[in-house]
Scaffold this motif. Structure first.
Motif, short mmCIF file in Angstrom:
data_model
loop_
_atom_site.label_atom_id
_atom_site.label_comp_id
_atom_site.label_asym_id
_atom_site.label_seq_id
_atom_site.Cartn_x
_atom_site.Cartn_y
_atom_site.Cartn_z
N ALA A 92 0.82 -1.22 0.00
CA ALA A 92 0.00 0.00 0.00
C ALA A 92 0.85 1.27 0.00
O ALA A 92 0.34 2.36 -0.26
N MET A 93 2.13 1.13 0.31
CA MET A 93 3.03 2.29 0.33
C MET A 93 3.92 2.24 -0.92
O MET A 93 3.44 2.44 -2.00
N ILE A 115 3.28 -5.58 9.11
CA ILE A 115 2.68 -4.43 9.79
C ILE A 115 2.95 -4.51 11.29
O ILE A 115 3.41 -3.55 11.92
N MET A 161 4.48 10.60 4.00
CA MET A 161 3.16 10.98 3.46
C MET A 161 3.34 11.96 2.30
O MET A 161 2.72 11.81 1.24
N MET A 164 4.62 10.21 -0.81
CA MET A 164 3.61 9.46 -1.56
C MET A 164 2.66 10.39 -2.31
O MET A 164 2.28 10.12 -3.45
N LEU B 36 -2.68 13.45 6.56
CA LEU B 36 -2.26 12.60 7.66
C LEU B 36 -2.84 13.09 8.99
O LEU B 36 -3.35 12.30 9.79
N HIS B 87 -4.66 -0.16 12.61
CA HIS B 87 -3.85 -1.20 11.96
C HIS B 87 -4.58 -2.55 11.94
O HIS B 87 -4.53 -3.26 10.94
N LEU B 90 -7.00 -3.07 9.01
CA LEU B 90 -6.47 -3.06 7.63
C LEU B 90 -6.82 -4.36 6.89
O LEU B 90 -6.98 -5.41 7.51
N GLU B 111 -5.31 2.91 2.34
CA GLU B 111 -4.48 2.04 3.18
C GLU B 111 -3.17 2.71 3.62
O GLU B 111 -2.76 2.61 4.77
N ALA B 112 -2.51 3.37 2.69
CA ALA B 112 -1.23 4.00 3.03
C ALA B 112 -1.42 5.05 4.12
O ALA B 112 -0.66 5.12 5.09
N THR B 113 -2.46 5.87 3.96
CA THR B 113 -2.73 6.90 4.96
C THR B 113 -3.07 6.27 6.31
O THR B 113 -2.64 6.76 7.37
N ILE B 115 -2.05 3.32 7.46
CA ILE B 115 -0.82 2.78 8.07
C ILE B 115 -0.05 3.91 8.75
O ILE B 115 0.36 3.79 9.90
N LEU B 116 0.12 5.02 8.02
CA LEU B 116 0.88 6.15 8.58
C LEU B 116 0.13 6.82 9.74
O LEU B 116 0.76 7.27 10.70
#
Lengths: 298, 298
Positions: A92-93, A115, A161, A164, B36, B87, B90, B111-113, B115-116
């Motif tokens: 996802a990243m 994760i 962030m 990306m 974020l 998390h 997810l 998903e990326a956001t 996770i961060l």
């Protein structure tokens, strides 16, 4: 300064075995058997250049401290770095399959394990700073505070962030520098600051110089990363070459050209070295580490 | 004990507005504008039962401390809880679309956001404990140490890993209790311990009683969660009902039956309440919170 980098070699010799041993003791033993412990060890003990721990050991030594005093913060900054790589590599990243020439954590295990391994490396960094080694409580708090602020929403994670969100977009040079300062620079500078705090001395001039050294070295490091991404092959890098171009990312070479990028990195390196000139021979390992950062080929 | 839960109502009234304000101040302002920051606020300010912060406020009060002293640890434990939910929801983990009746963080963002955002909520918890409020450094370290140990590879994250590995497998009752102790119980107990430390008094008997209270309440909480998952509808829970059965997870009702599960939760609740009987009227909010935990319907 010697061109043979002998002081840096000395720093490596005294520091890197200590770092491996410290990480080995601090990470859960594999006999505890869980897949999660294994994944943590896979992510953190897989080698790497260990630049951040070297900065910690070098800064503690420059502040008159012992290698023992540097062990805990060196391991902590490396755990934060390792956690960020595991999460940044996720599908996802950045969706990377290779790291340090090996499958990334989610490829070697699975996404869920990766994760959680990132999460537990993250927690473990703060646990070390709160529990290990022999420090005054206010020293521990200073180290935790600087590490949190470098890693969190005003630092590394914000930089990831921004990185990306910037994919596929043309960035200004200022925006690119800001992103790299957050994503990479702040943790590099924090490594030097934690190394200073670990020595438990009171020398604000040194702390300030180490901070400026870190800021310059951090940016030089990132410019060199951008240069290597377009000039080296995947097997030399240990991670996929050309990934910036593939992701349509702005880089220093794409914005100002390869030669100007090299000059900028050299100038930042010279600035960083000059920042520590007043601190004598004990600054030599850090100064040579700055040289290494722009001379490295992976 | 009054059956009208008035002391708990009082704890809620004094605590929950404080908690919202504390989280509101500590989280990055939306005007700082990044996606974020918004995702962090979405995940942490979305309501919820706030059981862990209530345990912190209740424990600090029982230890003779002020609500002000409880603010920072209450926010910190809730941030750790919020990060773990983001998390755990997810796709690579529990793959949940609903949380507290709203889209989960990765559904509302990506998903990326998510996770961060989980990562930065995680870091922020430790940053608060290292920087906010008015505590001695050794108090901060005690809070950070207990929170790390409850959240990390020997606690919550290990429990989540065990939970995922157990899907589709028949577990023993002992293994199920161990998993829940790690995944949920340790953070609940840590909430009481952090509340105690925040008051900065020295009363080991109280710390020990709060720890035993937390261990009993934590297990009762999880048994009640299992009961609700099979007895309530999705719109009452605010998250998908029947998800344990769908994932073929062992639960207390599946292992020992619904009625025995209810009896076990009641007995744990009674044990928890008895643990604090010697501490007088100031224990009443925590005792009523234990009652609420098994009486709740969401």
């Amino acid at each position: 300064m010697s061109s043979e980098l002998t002081a840096l070699d000395g720093l490596r010799q005294t520091s890197l075995i200590r770092l491996e041993q410290t990480l080995d003791v601090f990470l859960p033993a594999i006999s505890a058997a869980s897949r999660l412990s294994e994944a943590m060890r896979y992510a953190a003990l897989g080698g790497g250049k260990r630049i951040r721990p070297l900065l910690v050991y070098g800064a503690t030594a420059l502040a008159g401290g012992t290698p023992e005093q540097a062990d805990t913060p060196a391991a902590a900054v490396e755990l934060i770095h390792a956690y960020s790589l595991v999460h940044d590599d996720l599908p996802a990243m950045d969706d990377d399959d290779l790291r340090r020439g090996q499958p990334t954590c989610h490829k070697a295990y699975d996404e869920a394990t990766a994760i959680l391994a990132g999460d537990t490396l993250h927690t473990k960094a703060f646990e070390l700073l709160a529990t290990r080694g022999d420090y005054r409580s206010d020293t521990r708090i200073a180290m935790i505070r600087h590490l949190c602020q470098a890693a969190g929403v005003d630092g590394m994670a914000a930089g990831q962030m921004q990185d990306m969100l910037a994919q596929g977009q043309q960035q200004t040079l200022a925006a690119l520098e800001e992103m790299h300062y957050l994503k990479t620079g702040r943790l590099i500078t924090a490594s030097l600051q934690l190394g200073y705090f670990a020595a438990q001395i009171d020398n604000i001039e040194l702390l300030d110089s180490l901070t400026r050294f870190g800021d310059a070295v951090g940016l030089a490091f990132q410019i060199q990363d951008d240069i290597l991404d377009i000039t080296m092959a995947t097997d030399q890098l240990g991670k996929p070459a050309g990934s910036d171009e593939k992701l349509d990312k702005s880089t220093f070479p794409s914005l100002i050209g390869l030669e100007a990028s090299r000059q900028r990195a050299s100038q930042l390196c010279a600035d960083a070295i000059a920042t520590l000139d007043g601190f004598g021979i004990h600054a030599l390992p850090l100064q040579q580490l700055a040289q290494y950062i722009i001379a490295r080929n992976h």
